[in-house]
Scaffold this active site. Structure first.
Site, PDB file in Angstrom:
ATOM      1  N   GLU A 173       0.859  -1.181   0.000  1.00 31.52           N
ATOM      2  CA  GLU A 173       0.000   0.000   0.000  1.00 31.52           C
ATOM      3  C   GLU A 173       0.893   1.228   0.000  1.00 31.52           C
ATOM      4  O   GLU A 173       1.747   1.385   0.867  1.00 31.52           O
ATOM      5  CB  GLU A 173      -0.918   0.024   1.220  1.00 31.52           C
ATOM      6  CG  GLU A 173      -1.847   1.241   1.232  1.00 31.52           C
ATOM      7  CD  GLU A 173      -2.612   1.397   2.538  1.00 31.52           C
ATOM      8  OE1 GLU A 173      -3.597   2.144   2.541  1.00 31.52           O
ATOM      9  OE2 GLU A 173      -2.207   0.788   3.562  1.00 31.52           O
ATOM     10  N   TYR A 233      -9.955   7.892   5.820  1.00 31.75           N
ATOM     11  CA  TYR A 233     -10.559   8.869   4.919  1.00 31.75           C
ATOM     12  C   TYR A 233     -11.870   8.349   4.344  1.00 31.75           C
ATOM     13  O   TYR A 233     -12.842   9.095   4.185  1.00 31.75           O
ATOM     14  CB  TYR A 233      -9.597   9.199   3.773  1.00 31.75           C
ATOM     15  CG  TYR A 233      -8.549  10.224   4.115  1.00 31.75           C
ATOM     16  CD1 TYR A 233      -8.905  11.538   4.434  1.00 31.75           C
ATOM     17  CD2 TYR A 233      -7.201   9.895   4.112  1.00 31.75           C
ATOM     18  CE1 TYR A 233      -7.944  12.484   4.740  1.00 31.75           C
ATOM     19  CE2 TYR A 233      -6.226  10.835   4.419  1.00 31.75           C
ATOM     20  CZ  TYR A 233      -6.606  12.130   4.727  1.00 31.75           C
ATOM     21  OH  TYR A 233      -5.647  13.063   5.040  1.00 31.75           O
ATOM     22  N   GLU A 234     -11.886   7.083   4.015  1.00 27.41           N
ATOM     23  CA  GLU A 234     -13.090   6.490   3.429  1.00 27.41           C
ATOM     24  C   GLU A 234     -14.272   6.585   4.388  1.00 27.41           C
ATOM     25  O   GLU A 234     -15.388   6.943   3.993  1.00 27.41           O
ATOM     26  CB  GLU A 234     -12.816   5.035   3.067  1.00 27.41           C
ATOM     27  CG  GLU A 234     -13.937   4.358   2.305  1.00 27.41           C
ATOM     28  CD  GLU A 234     -13.534   2.984   1.794  1.00 27.41           C
ATOM     29  OE1 GLU A 234     -14.414   2.271   1.287  1.00 27.41           O
ATOM     30  OE2 GLU A 234     -12.340   2.627   1.909  1.00 27.41           O
ATOM     31  N   THR A 282     -10.490   2.794   4.782  1.00 30.49           N
ATOM     32  CA  THR A 282      -9.453   3.631   5.376  1.00 30.49           C
ATOM     33  C   THR A 282     -10.139   4.677   6.252  1.00 30.49           C
ATOM     34  O   THR A 282     -11.363   4.832   6.231  1.00 30.49           O
ATOM     35  CB  THR A 282      -8.635   4.359   4.290  1.00 30.49           C
ATOM     36  OG1 THR A 282      -9.431   5.396   3.716  1.00 30.49           O
ATOM     37  CG2 THR A 282      -8.192   3.398   3.188  1.00 30.49           C
ATOM     38  N   ASP A 291      -3.029  11.808  -2.729  1.00 27.01           N
ATOM     39  CA  ASP A 291      -3.131  13.251  -2.971  1.00 27.01           C
ATOM     40  C   ASP A 291      -3.476  13.479  -4.444  1.00 27.01           C
ATOM     41  O   ASP A 291      -2.766  13.003  -5.330  1.00 27.01           O
ATOM     42  CB  ASP A 291      -1.786  13.907  -2.642  1.00 27.01           C
ATOM     43  CG  ASP A 291      -1.872  15.425  -2.573  1.00 27.01           C
ATOM     44  OD1 ASP A 291      -2.679  16.014  -3.333  1.00 27.01           O
ATOM     45  OD2 ASP A 291      -1.141  16.018  -1.767  1.00 27.01           O
TER      46      ASP A 291
END
Length: 213
Positions: free
Chosen positions: A44, A193-194, A191, A118
């Protein structure tokens, strides 16, 4: 987002050398020697706080995972998650790997995950996007012939850009989902963020691609 400096991070990473590989460039071509089992290797790029890699390694004990994260103030959280999960099939690298071919040998990696990278939205920063063709060339150099790239993002423009970039490079798209959570994939590991973005109703885009022979 400005990261809070953690002056103790260097010592913490060294203390946990069973998880954080201290001399990663010396492992090129022999990564599986660090694990108790010789198994498929998934990496990852941009591990963040480690929720994804810890979850995947827990769910798939038959796979060895390596997470790469350059920010010390972030990777310390990933170390904690791997420790708490009590797993032996995950390792972390605190590196800014400009060329993955310096870290991994040809055909050494089975799968690459690009999670919420990003987007670098300005045109002048296009070369920094992890799906720019120079990065794709790196991935091709380390993936096995049937190796796969899995991209997840909340950024539609990056997703569209990546689909075009994959296609121009001659890659084959195996999956294109405009909202991953509509499909309720039971094996999907989220994640941080997810969870944040999907909780706000933001679509999560996912695609899978591999290089044609």
């Amino acid at each position: 987002m400005r990261l809070r400096h953690k002056p103790w991070a260097d010592d913490y990473l060294k203390e946990n050398d069973d998880i954080v590989v201290q001399n990663p460039f010396d492992q090129k071509g022999k990564w599986n020697s660090l694990f108790s089992e010789d198994q498929p290797l998934h990496i990852e790029i941009g591990t963040g706080k480690g929720q994804f890699i810890a979850g995947m390694a827990t769910q798939h004990r038959e796979i060895n995972f390596i997470g790469i994260e350059r920010a010390k103030s972030i990777i310390v959280s990933a170390v904690e998650k791997v420790k708490q999960a009590e797993i032996e099939n995950a390792r972390l690298l605190n590196e800014n790997a400009q060329d993955l071919r310096d870290l991994f040998a040809e055909n050494e990696v089975d799968k690459i995950y690009l999670n919420f990278s990003d987007p670098w939205p300005k045109t002048k920063h296009e070369k920094r996007r992890l799906t720019y063709h120079t990065f794709l060339q790196q991935y091709k150099g380390i993936l096995k012939p049937d190796g796969e790239i899995v991209l997840k993002t909340d950024n539609r423009k990056l997703f569209e850009y990546s689909l075009v970039s994959f296609s121009k490079f001659g890659m084959i798209l195996d999956e294109v989902l405009l909202d991953l959570h509509d499909y309720q994939d039971p094996e999907n590991v989220q994640t941080e963020y997810e969870e944040k973005f999907s909780g706000k109703g933001q679509p999560i885009y996912r695609c899978k691609a591999y290089f044609s022979s």
